[in-house]
Scaffold this active site. Sequence first.
Site, PDB file in Angstrom:
ATOM      1  N   HIS A 219     -22.210   2.669 -35.432  1.00 56.83           N
ATOM      2  CA  HIS A 219     -21.869   4.089 -35.447  1.00 56.83           C
ATOM      3  C   HIS A 219     -22.138   4.646 -34.057  1.00 56.83           C
ATOM      4  CE1 HIS A 219     -21.588   4.671 -39.965  1.00 56.83           C
ATOM      5  NE2 HIS A 219     -21.918   3.404 -39.809  1.00 56.83           N
TER       6      HIS A 219
ATOM      7  N   HIS B  21     -14.893   9.038 -35.897  1.00 57.28           N
ATOM      8  CA  HIS B  21     -15.483   8.385 -34.722  1.00 57.28           C
ATOM      9  C   HIS B  21     -14.543   8.554 -33.522  1.00 57.28           C
ATOM     10  CE1 HIS B  21     -18.439   5.657 -37.178  1.00 57.28           C
ATOM     11  NE2 HIS B  21     -18.708   6.946 -37.263  1.00 57.28           N
TER      12      HIS B  21
END
Length: 570
Positions: free
Chosen positions: A551, A508
Amino acid sequence: VDALTYDYIIVGGGTCGLVMANRLSQSGASSVLVIEAGSSVLNNSAVFDPTAYGAAFGSAIDWAFKTVPQAAADQKTHTLRAGKALGGTSTINGMSYVRAQSPQIDAWQQAGNTGWTWSSLWPYYLKSESFQAPSAVDMIQTHVTYSAAEHGYNGPVKVGWSVEQSNSTYPVILNETFQAVGLQWNTDTNGGDERGFSVYPLMVDRENNVREDAARAYYYPSAAKAKSLAVWLNTTANKILWKRGAPTASGVQVTFSNGSLAEVRAKKEVILSAGALISPILLERSGIGSPTILNKYGIDIVVDLPGVGEGLQDQVNNGLGYTIEGNFTANGSKTFVAYPTLSQLFSNDSEAYDSFISKVKSSLPAYASQVASRNNNATSAADLLTSFNMQYDLLVKFQVPAAELIFYTSGQTLQSQHWTLLPFSRGSVHITSATASPPNAAAAIDPQYFSFAPDVDVQVFVGEFNRLAFHTQPLSDLAGTEQSPGASTTSASQWSRWTKKNFRPNYHVMSSAAMLPRSKGGVVDPTGKVYGTNNVRVVDASIVPFQVCGHLTSTLYAVAERIADLMQQN
Ligand code: FAD
């Protein structure tokens, strides 16, 4: 139109780049060119098969970037996956669709990004989404729930529960287990509050049972037919070209797959959407960045902007595994999710919680100074401390989720992965050459995993909480022998050794060209415009100022949608 002149040039046909391409070419009034290093993966089964997660890793469509040895994590080098294809990283990611926790987006405005709040982003979350509501039968079989008002129904990105997610008792067992450790069922993780246990949706075309990546959502259905949009595949952008004497981009230098160079002109703007590991590299190659770095490589300075490449953030991922007691099969999907808060990680031990949060708070000033001296004061220690304190407040005052845990089965084993959502560790990404082609091949990527020592502690607490779930009924009835880390790992120092030795990046990566005030080390303004330039924007994960729970993709689609809208309002 002249085949080498466009109104907008977008570098990177990935997750954000294709949103921009779609929206800017929609009215037909402007011509748009997308430059993408990869090719089309529409017919690649490692991409379209929703059960094939991981199959593309290490293949030609994975950039597989290497980090520099991680000083605070056993000097190991790690691989950072990123998609090299039309659709970018959305073609190889885990497809999970989970938005941010609402106060996190409000923090963007608080940090100086006027106009960026949860409520201003909300319409764009909905605009990008096409929610495929499950049928009543599916809801019973899959145990999923949702809240109709939290979803968009007319956007490009299909979101829902895949056919593989049906008919399992596993979420029921997990739900009862998490209730026993204090986490409640969350009806819908996409309404701005993810806390609790749930079964989250995926970016999947349920009817055709294929991955819904950015190309399937934003390119093939409509944009591919737009006369005003051109896409050059297998073409690498090397750098931005400038008008004489002004910070106004005239175009982009590219290398075609046969190795030949060309210059393509932009009448209006150049938009970098090459991803968090590459957009800052392209800025530096183009003369935008810290003079110390640019001078080292003999690059003429166009804009002195020392924040470029600083502030890189990622998360760390560890996994637990158990054998299965008796006969039990569940589907392989990884969508059973627990989002505990920091205080929930400590169960009822409020003394231990209090002492840990005060340790974090008191460690932040020294860490802010350490980061500031590492980055040559691109961001001052005082400004870093302000943003660290905002993150601390999100964790402590707002109790945003501190970790994500996902559960699945693999063969005759129970598996889970866990990651700290908001580590404080900050790193950087910078060029190591002025001329390498592709420019991506020459970057020093340094996420500085675990450089803030309490980040290790939190990841250990999350691991212990993960084990607690496996030791709690009814999950404990299913869990046999612990294979990872193994029953002999008990003390804090054993856990922390295991954690550092066995983690992998959580992929990420973000914040390497942050949207923040220029005086605070920011690179782009609240419209994505690069400070000091007249017509260059960055629109991708690089600009997200703080890590989000959930996310990234759902939030990136919304961010790109909002910037495209802001551009067209002006
Ligand atoms: P990208 O989508 O990576 O787009 C960048 C594009 O630019 C690429 O197509 C690249 O080829 C191109 N490019 C780069 N350099 C050049 C150049 N010089 N010239 C031309 N083109 C260039 N997020 C979720 O929401 N859910 C998940 O389940 C999830 N799982 C993940 C699993 C993995 C393995 C990974 C790696 C990431 C995952 N993520 C997930 C994160 C998410 O996918 C990324 O954050 C997001 O896709 C990044 O979007 P972007 O627009 O910033 O960049």
